[in-house]
Enzyme design. Structure first.
Site, PDB file in Angstrom:
ATOM      1  N   ARG A 117      40.791  -9.967  36.297  1.00 39.70           N
ATOM      2  CA  ARG A 117      41.033  -9.647  37.708  1.00 39.70           C
ATOM      3  C   ARG A 117      42.398  -8.989  37.968  1.00 39.70           C
ATOM      4  O   ARG A 117      42.704  -8.609  39.086  1.00 39.70           O
ATOM      5  CB  ARG A 117      40.896 -10.935  38.550  1.00 39.70           C
ATOM      6  CG  ARG A 117      39.462 -11.405  38.686  1.00 39.70           C
ATOM      7  CD  ARG A 117      39.369 -12.784  39.316  1.00 39.70           C
ATOM      8  NE  ARG A 117      39.663 -13.847  38.364  1.00 39.70           N
ATOM      9  CZ  ARG A 117      39.809 -15.139  38.682  1.00 39.70           C
ATOM     10  NH1 ARG A 117      39.713 -15.514  39.943  1.00 39.70           N
ATOM     11  NH2 ARG A 117      40.074 -16.048  37.764  1.00 39.70           N
ATOM     12  N   GLN A 177      43.900 -17.580  19.329  1.00 41.58           N
ATOM     13  CA  GLN A 177      42.514 -17.866  19.736  1.00 41.58           C
ATOM     14  C   GLN A 177      41.777 -16.523  19.687  1.00 41.58           C
ATOM     15  O   GLN A 177      41.883 -15.718  20.614  1.00 41.58           O
ATOM     16  CB  GLN A 177      42.492 -18.450  21.165  1.00 41.58           C
ATOM     17  CG  GLN A 177      41.103 -18.911  21.592  1.00 41.58           C
ATOM     18  CD  GLN A 177      41.015 -19.219  23.090  1.00 41.58           C
ATOM     19  OE1 GLN A 177      41.882 -18.848  23.873  1.00 41.58           O
ATOM     20  NE2 GLN A 177      39.939 -19.880  23.481  1.00 41.58           N
ATOM     21  N   LEU A 199      48.464 -22.397  27.759  1.00 40.71           N
ATOM     22  CA  LEU A 199      47.238 -21.627  27.510  1.00 40.71           C
ATOM     23  C   LEU A 199      47.429 -20.216  28.045  1.00 40.71           C
ATOM     24  O   LEU A 199      47.580 -20.022  29.256  1.00 40.71           O
ATOM     25  CB  LEU A 199      46.045 -22.284  28.218  1.00 40.71           C
ATOM     26  CG  LEU A 199      45.786 -23.758  27.875  1.00 40.71           C
ATOM     27  CD1 LEU A 199      44.538 -24.250  28.604  1.00 40.71           C
ATOM     28  CD2 LEU A 199      45.630 -23.955  26.371  1.00 40.71           C
ATOM     29  N   ALA A 200      47.434 -19.243  27.138  1.00 37.11           N
ATOM     30  CA  ALA A 200      47.754 -17.884  27.567  1.00 37.11           C
ATOM     31  C   ALA A 200      46.916 -16.839  26.841  1.00 37.11           C
ATOM     32  O   ALA A 200      47.349 -15.718  26.640  1.00 37.11           O
ATOM     33  CB  ALA A 200      49.241 -17.615  27.325  1.00 37.11           C
ATOM     34  N   GLY A 240      43.747 -15.814  27.711  1.00 42.58           N
ATOM     35  CA  GLY A 240      42.716 -15.162  28.535  1.00 42.58           C
ATOM     36  C   GLY A 240      43.029 -13.691  28.804  1.00 42.58           C
ATOM     37  O   GLY A 240      44.176 -13.242  28.681  1.00 42.58           O
ATOM     38  N   ARG A 299      88.937  31.038  29.163  1.00 39.32           N
ATOM     39  CA  ARG A 299      87.976  31.727  30.029  1.00 39.32           C
ATOM     40  C   ARG A 299      88.378  33.205  30.056  1.00 39.32           C
ATOM     41  O   ARG A 299      89.522  33.542  29.700  1.00 39.32           O
ATOM     42  CB  ARG A 299      87.997  31.133  31.437  1.00 39.32           C
ATOM     43  CG  ARG A 299      89.335  31.273  32.128  1.00 39.32           C
ATOM     44  CD  ARG A 299      89.371  30.644  33.504  1.00 39.32           C
ATOM     45  NE  ARG A 299      90.645  30.932  34.130  1.00 39.32           N
ATOM     46  CZ  ARG A 299      91.423  30.026  34.707  1.00 39.32           C
ATOM     47  NH1 ARG A 299      91.067  28.753  34.742  1.00 39.32           N
ATOM     48  NH2 ARG A 299      92.563  30.384  35.267  1.00 39.32           N
ATOM     49  N   ALA A 324      86.112  18.126  38.869  1.00 40.21           N
ATOM     50  CA  ALA A 324      84.714  18.257  39.299  1.00 40.21           C
ATOM     51  C   ALA A 324      83.948  19.167  38.346  1.00 40.21           C
ATOM     52  O   ALA A 324      84.456  20.200  37.913  1.00 40.21           O
ATOM     53  CB  ALA A 324      84.678  18.844  40.703  1.00 40.21           C
ATOM     54  N   GLU A 342      33.880 -26.842  38.292  1.00 39.99           N
ATOM     55  CA  GLU A 342      34.353 -25.473  38.480  1.00 39.99           C
ATOM     56  C   GLU A 342      33.629 -24.812  39.665  1.00 39.99           C
ATOM     57  O   GLU A 342      32.475 -25.153  39.960  1.00 39.99           O
ATOM     58  CB  GLU A 342      34.127 -24.659  37.205  1.00 39.99           C
ATOM     59  CG  GLU A 342      35.034 -25.078  36.068  1.00 39.99           C
ATOM     60  CD  GLU A 342      36.504 -25.073  36.476  1.00 39.99           C
ATOM     61  OE1 GLU A 342      36.970 -24.051  37.010  1.00 39.99           O
ATOM     62  OE2 GLU A 342      37.179 -26.097  36.274  1.00 39.99           O
TER      63      GLU A 342
HETATM   64  C1  UD1 Z   1      41.382 -22.872  35.753  1.00 40.62           C
HETATM   65  C2  UD1 Z   1      40.610 -24.196  35.798  1.00 40.62           C
HETATM   66  C3  UD1 Z   1      40.384 -24.591  37.252  1.00 40.62           C
HETATM   67  C4  UD1 Z   1      41.699 -24.684  37.986  1.00 40.62           C
HETATM   68  C5  UD1 Z   1      42.507 -23.390  37.851  1.00 40.62           C
HETATM   69  C6  UD1 Z   1      43.907 -23.608  38.372  1.00 40.62           C
HETATM   70  C7  UD1 Z   1      39.191 -24.179  33.805  1.00 40.62           C
HETATM   71  C8  UD1 Z   1      37.801 -24.047  33.281  1.00 40.62           C
HETATM   72  N1  UD1 Z   1      39.347 -24.031  35.131  1.00 40.62           N
HETATM   73  O1  UD1 Z   1      40.539 -21.892  36.328  1.00 40.62           O
HETATM   74  O2  UD1 Z   1      39.731 -25.853  37.303  1.00 40.62           O
HETATM   75  O3  UD1 Z   1      41.469 -24.984  39.346  1.00 40.62           O
HETATM   76  O4  UD1 Z   1      42.610 -23.010  36.461  1.00 40.62           O
HETATM   77  O5  UD1 Z   1      44.657 -22.432  38.365  1.00 40.62           O
HETATM   78  O6  UD1 Z   1      40.097 -24.441  33.049  1.00 40.62           O
HETATM   79  N2  UD1 Z   1      42.799 -19.212  28.716  1.00 40.62           N
HETATM   80  C9  UD1 Z   1      42.878 -19.279  27.346  1.00 40.62           C
HETATM   81  N3  UD1 Z   1      41.751 -19.115  26.607  1.00 40.62           N
HETATM   82  C10 UD1 Z   1      40.535 -18.931  27.173  1.00 40.62           C
HETATM   83  C11 UD1 Z   1      40.461 -18.875  28.581  1.00 40.62           C
HETATM   84  C12 UD1 Z   1      41.601 -19.030  29.320  1.00 40.62           C
HETATM   85  O7  UD1 Z   1      43.955 -19.446  26.791  1.00 40.62           O
HETATM   86  O8  UD1 Z   1      39.554 -18.805  26.413  1.00 40.62           O
HETATM   87  C13 UD1 Z   1      44.032 -19.351  29.522  1.00 40.62           C
HETATM   88  C14 UD1 Z   1      44.286 -18.174  30.427  1.00 40.62           C
HETATM   89  O9  UD1 Z   1      45.073 -17.203  29.754  1.00 40.62           O
HETATM   90  C15 UD1 Z   1      45.007 -18.796  31.620  1.00 40.62           C
HETATM   91  C16 UD1 Z   1      44.534 -20.231  31.616  1.00 40.62           C
HETATM   92  O10 UD1 Z   1      43.915 -20.448  30.373  1.00 40.62           O
HETATM   93  O11 UD1 Z   1      46.405 -18.767  31.458  1.00 40.62           O
HETATM   94  C17 UD1 Z   1      43.539 -20.502  32.748  1.00 40.62           C
HETATM   95  O12 UD1 Z   1      42.446 -19.626  32.634  1.00 40.62           O
HETATM   96  P1  UD1 Z   1      41.806 -18.911  33.905  1.00 40.62           P
HETATM   97  O13 UD1 Z   1      40.706 -18.043  33.420  1.00 40.62           O
HETATM   98  O14 UD1 Z   1      42.859 -18.294  34.734  1.00 40.62           O
HETATM   99  O15 UD1 Z   1      41.176 -20.175  34.653  1.00 40.62           O
HETATM  100  P2  UD1 Z   1      40.805 -20.306  36.186  1.00 40.62           P
HETATM  101  O16 UD1 Z   1      39.502 -19.633  36.415  1.00 40.62           O
HETATM  102  O17 UD1 Z   1      41.937 -19.906  37.038  1.00 40.62           O
HETATM  103 CA    CA Z   2      43.881 -18.964  36.678  1.00 41.27          CA
END
Ligand code: UD1
Ligand code: CA
Length: 489
Positions: free
Chosen positions: A40, A98, A33-34, A36, A468, A408, A181
């Site tokens: 932060r 996504q 999942l990547a 987001g 030269r 040189a 959460e």
């Molecule tokens: C998430 C978990 C939390 C856990 C923590 C561990 C959820 C709701 N919470 O929180 O329980 O303790 O990881 O590190 O899953 N992403 C997507 N699509 C989205 C949102 C996120 O692909 O719509 C991906 C982000 O890019 C990231 C990963 O999911 O790589 C986790 O998302 P992030 O927002 O970092 O979740 P946390 O708040 O850390």
């Molecule tokens: Ca995270």
């Protein structure tokens, strides 16, 4: 690249044992999942492309997956999709887009068609911001799931201060009941002493996942579809849910802020340096040495920090890298690289001396026993064996034969404002100091150029060329001397 150097490089290619030790999990697909935004991180770059040492965060996870999966790898990307796609071009990976980041559960829903299509029995899901997860962690989770014949499993961590992590609630018998959460957690309702948290690494029986995945709702503080809700949904359906506690395992911490990134980077850095030391590399002032995960170093080589060594660099046994050097994607034989040298995409042969303060730009080849000294810049050029360029020179688009001496301050003028041109300096040529070689130009074998020359035409074999203004000595014509004499009178 010159054949000799190619052979040297090939001979020195070292077996990467880690890649060959594969774990088998060919009955599972893996989903990262990547998508987001990584708010932060305070950066426009997608979070998963932030670098740890010389590689993006995602690279580490995908390398780990390569080590365990013969079958399917799927990546959900969204924020900065094109950039993520670009950086993944060389990988066998299925990308899912996504378009709206509605949460980790939504990301999994978007990937579902690809997961289903894989036809694989098991699915691993990994947060893309957990780059230090190891093949062992993933395999342990899968094994656990299979042994228990469970429908869903995840890795948990023990944390005295759970911060932003999802808290794990268990039933009296120990079975996981829910992940709550941080923003939804209420000690009065959920309990005061919850120190077990979710690591963001899950495994599913694919058929069981299908039954609960689309029951997710966004009825929570963030109004997002949480993957973590699957635990309570599975429990409600009477499915078997299992959680593997990894204890206090810093490798499994996620990266959400620059500070967290730097802490995880430091863990990788220290681990890589220690691995090289264990294999017999002398690494001095090791806390200031940064070596990328793809670098190979022969036992007996010496590196003194601070140093940065990245990419596909290979350092042969017996080479010595003094402090303050930067080396990227280069092959270095049994050479001595002195301090403050900067080397990129170059090949350096045995018994050579490089630096201090040398700059080797892409395409520099320095053959054995050659010397490249201080404030010398070399680009896209070959320096033959035993040749010397010891001080203050720019050598670009040039071929230099054996045992030549470039004085040189010699500059190859390789650019006429429109195009680049080549310079050739034959075997045994002697170029006097402060010479400009205006390319295209060739100094044939054993020729000599007088100091201060500007050479615009070829110099034939064995001849001396001087270009030269002739020196004039005007007897008694020192104007200052004459002035003093008249003052006296
Ligand atoms: C998430 C978990 C939390 C856990 C923590 C561990 C959820 C709701 N919470 O929180 O329980 O303790 O990881 O590190 O899953 N992403 C997507 N699509 C989205 C949102 C996120 O692909 O719509 C991906 C982000 O890019 C990231 C990963 O999911 O790589 C986790 O998302 P992030 O927002 O970092 O979740 P946390 O708040 O850390
Ligand atoms: Ca995270």
């Amino acid at each position: 690249m010159n054949q000799l150097l190619v052979n040297m490089v090939r001979d020195r290619e070292m077996e990467d044992n880690e890649k060959t030790s594969r774990h088998e999990a060919s009955d599972a697909a893996a989903l990262v999942l990547a998508a987001g935004k990584g708010t932060r991180m305070h950066s426009p770059l997608p979070k998963v492309l932030h670098q740890l040492l010389d590689k993006p965060m995602l690279w580490y996870i995908l390398e780990t997956l390569d080590r365990i999966f013969a079958s399917r790898q799927i990546l959900v990307a969204g924020h900065g999709y094109e950039q993520v796609k670009q950086s993944m071009v060389s990988r066998k990976l299925e990308l899912v887009y996504q378009s709206q980041q509605l949460g980790t559960g939504h990301a999994l829903q978007e990937a579902w068609p690809a997961v289903k299509e894989s036809g694989l029995e098991w699915l691993l899901v990994i947060n893309g911001d957990t780059p230090l997860v190891s093949a062992e962690h993933l395999c342990t989770l899968l094994e656990h799931l299979k042994n228990q014949d469970a429908d869903m499993g995840f890795i948990t961590l023990s944390m005295p201060d759970p911060g932003s992590y999802g808290r794990v609630l268990r039933q009296a018998g120990g079975e996981p009941l829910a992940i709550i959460e941080a923003k939804d957690f209420d000690p009065a309702t959920h309990g005061h002493d919850v120190y077990e948290v979710n690591s963001g690494i899950y495994a599913f029986k694919t058929l069981s996942l299908q039954r609960i995945l689309f029951q997710l709702d966004a009825d929570n503080a963030q109004k997002e579809f949480y993957i973590t809700q699957l635990v309570s949904l599975a429990a409600r359906e009477g499915m078997r849910v299992t959680a593997v506690n990894a204890g206090d395992c810093p490798e499994l911490l996620g990266i959400n802020t620059p500070g967290e990134l730097l802490r995880q980077e430091e863990r990788i850095r220290a681990a890589i340096v220690d691995k090289h030391i264990e294999k017999g590399v002398y690494i001095r002032t090791k806390d200031s040495v940064r070596i990328g995960a793809g670098v190979q170093i022969g036992p007996g080589a010496e590196v003194t920090g601070p140093a940065e060594i990245y990419g596909r660099t290979r350092l042969a046994s017996g080479c010595r890298i003094a402090s303050n050097c930067y080396i990227q994607d280069s092959f270095i034989g049994e050479a001595h690289v002195f301090s403050f040298s900067h080397i990129e995409k170059s090949v350096i042969g045995d018994k050579t001396k490089i630096g201090p303060f040398a700059r080797l730009r892409p395409g520099a080849e320095v053959h054995e026993k050659a010397a490249v000294g201080n404030f010398v810049e070399i680009k896209n050029s070959s320096v033959g064996s035993g040749s010397k360029i010891n001080h203050l020179s720019y050598i670009g688009d040039t071929w230099i034969g054996r045992s030549a001496n470039v004085g040189a301050g010699t500059i190859t003028c390789n650019y006429d404002g429109r195009e680049k041109h080549r310079t050739t300096i034959g075997d045994g040529v002697f170029v006097g100091s402060n010479t400009a070689l205006v390319a295209p130009v060739c100094l044939h074998k054993n020729s000599m150029v007088g100091a201060g020359s500007t050479i615009t035409r070829d110099v034939s074999e064995g001849s001396l060329s001087i270009a030269r203004a002739r020196q004039k000595n005007l007897e008694g014509k020192n104007p200052l001397k004459n002035l003093k004499d008249s003052n006296k009178a």
